[in-house]
Design a protein around this motif. Structure first.
Motif, PDB file in Angstrom:
ATOM      1  N   ALA A 242      15.054 134.441  -1.751  1.00 29.12           N
ATOM      2  CA  ALA A 242      16.091 134.830  -2.713  1.00 29.12           C
ATOM      3  C   ALA A 242      15.459 135.408  -3.978  1.00 29.12           C
ATOM      4  O   ALA A 242      15.907 136.437  -4.499  1.00 29.12           O
TER       5      ALA A 242
ATOM      6  N   ALA B 229      15.303 138.354   7.043  1.00 28.71           N
ATOM      7  CA  ALA B 229      14.954 138.331   5.622  1.00 28.71           C
ATOM      8  C   ALA B 229      13.441 138.381   5.456  1.00 28.71           C
ATOM      9  O   ALA B 229      12.918 139.078   4.577  1.00 28.71           O
TER      10      ALA B 229
ATOM     11  N   LEU C 242      23.250 134.271   7.125  1.00 27.17           N
ATOM     12  CA  LEU C 242      23.053 133.068   6.301  1.00 27.17           C
ATOM     13  C   LEU C 242      24.396 132.400   6.035  1.00 27.17           C
ATOM     14  O   LEU C 242      24.526 131.175   6.115  1.00 27.17           O
TER      15      LEU C 242
ATOM     16  N   PHE D 222      25.822 135.140  -3.231  1.00 28.47           N
ATOM     17  CA  PHE D 222      24.638 135.996  -2.999  1.00 28.47           C
ATOM     18  C   PHE D 222      25.053 137.249  -2.215  1.00 28.47           C
ATOM     19  O   PHE D 222      24.758 138.394  -2.609  1.00 28.47           O
ATOM     20  N   LEU D 223      25.776 137.034  -1.122  1.00 26.84           N
ATOM     21  CA  LEU D 223      26.190 138.149  -0.262  1.00 26.84           C
ATOM     22  C   LEU D 223      27.151 139.076  -1.001  1.00 26.84           C
ATOM     23  O   LEU D 223      27.035 140.308  -0.922  1.00 26.84           O
TER      24      LEU D 223
ATOM     25  N   HIS E  40      24.678 131.375  -7.632  1.00 23.22           N
ATOM     26  CA  HIS E  40      23.833 131.275  -6.439  1.00 23.22           C
ATOM     27  C   HIS E  40      22.650 130.347  -6.692  1.00 23.22           C
ATOM     28  O   HIS E  40      22.334 129.482  -5.879  1.00 23.22           O
TER      29      HIS E  40
ATOM     30  N   LEU F 269      21.818 138.169   5.159  1.00 17.16           N
ATOM     31  CA  LEU F 269      22.701 137.351   4.316  1.00 17.16           C
ATOM     32  C   LEU F 269      24.016 137.055   5.031  1.00 17.16           C
ATOM     33  O   LEU F 269      24.600 135.984   4.851  1.00 17.16           O
TER      34      LEU F 269
ATOM     35  N   PHE G 164      19.132 134.897   9.862  1.00 13.51           N
ATOM     36  CA  PHE G 164      18.725 135.031   8.459  1.00 13.51           C
ATOM     37  C   PHE G 164      17.204 135.009   8.311  1.00 13.51           C
ATOM     38  O   PHE G 164      16.603 135.926   7.748  1.00 13.51           O
TER      39      PHE G 164
ATOM     40  N   ASN H  85      25.730 130.954  -1.115  1.00 12.57           N
ATOM     41  CA  ASN H  85      25.288 132.109  -0.338  1.00 12.57           C
ATOM     42  C   ASN H  85      26.368 133.183  -0.241  1.00 12.57           C
ATOM     43  O   ASN H  85      26.057 134.368  -0.094  1.00 12.57           O
TER      44      ASN H  85
END
Lengths: 495, 218
Positions: free
Chosen positions: A374, A96, A49, A459-460, A398, A46, A92, A456
């Motif tokens: 995700a 991931a 990303l 998200f992180l 997100h 992430l 990423f 993102n």
């Protein structure tokens, strides 16, 4: 918090009744065994990303604002653009995919993840390799081959790191408790083998013992196509085949259709990359066009399978994982159809050598791969850390940001690419004037990129907050044993 | 996996891997000729700055796009043209014009220097980024340097200052000037029509002059 349907994955995924009566404790152990390596890989993924996304926005701005940060060689467009692709794809994408893949292999096999220290070591070296690659490209040491721009000395490091991680995935798979393999495991296993094959083939032919002349272009273009078709897409399909039946609480419609879809994809997905009109023997681009047409077979098989599985079913109320998975599934069809269409001579005459292909790649990367990953991350992280997501609001942001950003980038580059191609094909329009009509679309794609970066970051941030809570519970408190016991009980009830 | 490997790697290698120089023209001259000196090093500057992310070096076949009509080449590109390229930079996107024959189209080195330093000084509305790091800004000592850029109006440097190209800029321009691939080949003869005249022109050193009437910005 997740609102996840509590039916076991194996029942939903079409496994035998014996397997559906699996022990919750075995799944719990499998989940827990993944926690450290998977969280390590996901956190770094992430971070890349977000970092790669920022580089992508910088390069996108430079396309329509060439004066932006123009004074530095390190930040010239021709370096920032490949650096962003390198950071996103290898930083990423790979981490991931490996993180989610390891978890799925452990969980579907009901086996503890093996070689956790080896995976951590591999992950650390992988990040070092990606970092060296980004700085190498920005410093001007790129190879000149799209998707393989990292300097030559980085690729052995990446390959060794990958092997350190991949071998433990295979060993875990070998020692699985559930012997039969589900569709997701087919795709993961195939992708695990496909990547080193295409990577070694391309690196050895382009960097270490470069082939002569235009053959480089054939191999470079093929690798750019194959890394999407034989790595990103199979991993995304593994996730989608796992979660669609699971979230809907239904078994997969047909194993035969899944088998047909898998094998036709294995046969035809690698045939692509060289556009019509390229200065290479014409049969090569013809093979790529035919390969695209034949990809309709797995597309139809996968589509029918998902359709009949999902028809009439509804996911649990408020299940945000389903939103990501549904978007990725729809994006898969859109991306495949755009890809296949763009390869034909009629459409390719307009869209080849334009930003159209960047739009299709963005849809594959952010829409198909990114959204499916995700969705998987939002499901698996609470399971393996035994900690709920701290903020539902950040998840909503997100989701909305990813959706809007992906649609905006894809639509802008696809439509802008078509306009660019139509105007470039009209020789009465001067080159600069032909490109001028594409500029607003490039601006829209920058806006989409900015929205994606913001999404993102959310998200992180959520992941970091979760890790903070998790570490505070597990590591720092003197009464961590009690805390762990309570959390395990809570998660066990929600399996 | 094996089928794809054979089809996309082995079979093209077997067909293209053994390519040799071709004999062309009335004098059976060898084509292509490897680049030497600054032009050879300029290819590295082209690669390291990622020029191929905006420029292609491939003329598409006649009737497929408008490459011929834009004057980007007298014939379509062929694999033979890239035989001695260390890193083949065919490119995948055209944010700038094709450069397969830019050595024929734009023969003025000074134009290239000014264009690299600030593209808008030569092409109004250009989307190409500036490359100031390929140039040195230095005070004029006595008389201006012979290789100082001639920039006018808003693009001119301050009084008493001149802009001169670095070694990398010279090599890059030498490389650009060397991009010429119009020699008729067996697999890509010149199209019918002005074939006779064009063939004679493309085979000779005078090809550059014959092409200068092509619009700069097409």
């Amino acid at each position: 918090m997740t609102g996840m349907n509590t039916q076991s994955s194996e029942t939903a995924a079409g496994q035998s009744p014996d397997q559906s009566a699996m022990s919750k404790s075995r799944v719990l152990e499998a989940d827990k065994s993944c926690s450290v390596p998977v969280m390590f890989l996901l956190t770094w993924a992430l971070a890349w990303l977000v970092g790669g996304g920022i580089l992508a926005v910088v390069s996108s701005i430079k396309l329509h604002g060439p004066g932006f940060l123009a004074g530095s060689a390190w930040l010239t467009y021709g370096r920032v653009q490949p650096a962003s692709i390198h950071a996103l794809l290898y930083g990423f994408g790979f981490q991931a995919a490996i993180a989610v893949g390891l978890w799925m292999i452990a969980r579907l096999g009901q086996a503890e993840l093996m070689g956790r220290k080896g995976i951590l070591l591999g992950g650390a070296f992988w990040n070092l390799g990606v970092c060296l690659g980004v700085f190498g490209i920005l410093g001007g040491a790129g190879t000149g081959h799209p998707m393989l721009e990292m300097p030559g000395f980085v690729s052995p490091l990446l390959l060794v790191s990958y092997s350190l991680m991949g071998v433990w995935a295979l060993i875990t798979l070998h020692f699985r408790q559930v012997r039969s393999l589900y569709v997701s495991q087919w795709y993961l296993l195939a992708a695990l083998f496909w990547f080193p094959w295409i990577f070694i083939a391309a690196q050895s032919s382009l960097v270490f013992h470069p082939v002569r002349g235009a053959l480089q272009f054939v191999i470079s273009s093929w690798y750019g196509h194959a890394v999407v078709a034989l790595w990103l897409v199979p991993v995304a399909l593994a996730v989608l085949f796992y979660f669609i039946p699971k979230l809907l609480g239904r078994p997969l419609h047909s194993k035969h259709l899944a088998t047909f879809g898998f094998w036709t994809m294995a046969l035809f997905a690698g045939w692509g990359g060289v556009q019509a009109g390229a200065p290479v023997p014409r049969w090569i681009s013809s093979v790529c066009i035919v390969g695209g047409g034949l990809m309709l077979l797995p597309l139809i098989a996968v589509g029918m399978n998902w359709w009949f599985t999902a028809r009439g079913a509804k996911p649990a109320q408020g299940d945000f994982v389903w939103g990501f998975i549904r978007f990725a599934a729809v994006a898969f069809f859109a991306a495949m159809l755009l890809d296949i269409g763009g390869r034909t001579r009629v459409i390719g005459e307009v869209t080849d050598l334009t930003v159209f292909s960047s739009g299709v790649y963005a849809l594959y990367f952010y829409g198909v791969f990114g959204m499916s990953i995700a969705g998987a991350v939002y499901y698996l992280v609470p399971k393996i850390t035994q900690t709920e997501w701290p903020s539902a609001q950040l998840i909503r942001w997100h989701y909305l940001g990813s959706m809007v950003g992906t649609v905006l980038i894809t639509a802008a580059l696809v439509v802008g690419g078509v306009i660019q191609g139509l105007r470039l094909n009209n020789a009465d329009i001067a080159f600069v004037d032909a490109l001028a009509k594409t500029v607003p679309f490039l601006g829209l794609s920058t806006l989409g990129g900015l929205i994606l970066v913001a999404a993102n970051v959310a998200f992180l941030l959520n992941l970091v907050r979760l890790l903070t809570v998790c570490c505070r519970c597990c590591c720092c408190l003197p009464w961590n044993g009690t805390a762990n016991g309570n959390k395990a009980a809570a998660v066990g009830a929600n399996l | 996996m094996a089928v794809t490997w054979y089809g996309m790697l082995v079979a093209p290698s077997r067909q293209m891997g053994g390519q040799q120089q071709a004999n062309v023209g009335p004098g059976n001259e060898r084509y292509p000729i490897p680049r030497l000196g600054p032009a050879h090093r300029g290819a590295e500057v082209y690669r390291s700055n990622g020029c191929a992310y905006c420029h292609t070096q491939q003329v598409r076949p006649q009737g497929y796009g408008s490459d011929f009509e834009r004057g980007w080449g007298l014939r379509m590109s062929a694999a033979q043209d890239f035989l001695f390229e260390e890193t083949v930079a065919l490119g995948q996107v055209r944010m700038g014009p094709d450069l397969a024959n830019v050595g024929f189209r734009l023969t003025d080195e000074a134009w290239h220097y000014a264009h690299l330093y600030n593209p808008k000084s030569k092409v109004t509305g250009s989307l190409m980024p500036q490359y100031p790091f390929l140039f040195k800004e230095q005070p004029i000592k006595g008389s201006p340097s012979g290789d100082a850029l001639v920039l006018t109006g808003a693009f001119a440097p301050p009084t008493g200052v001149e802009i001169v190209p670095t070694k990398e800029a010279r090599e890059l321009v030498a490389y650009l000037m060397s991009l010429k691939s119009q020699v008729p080949l067996f697999e890509t003869p010149l199209p019918a029509g002005p074939k006779q005249d064009a063939e004679a022109t493309a085979s000779s050193e005078g090809a550059g002059n014959a092409q200068t009437n092509l619009a700069l910005n097409r």
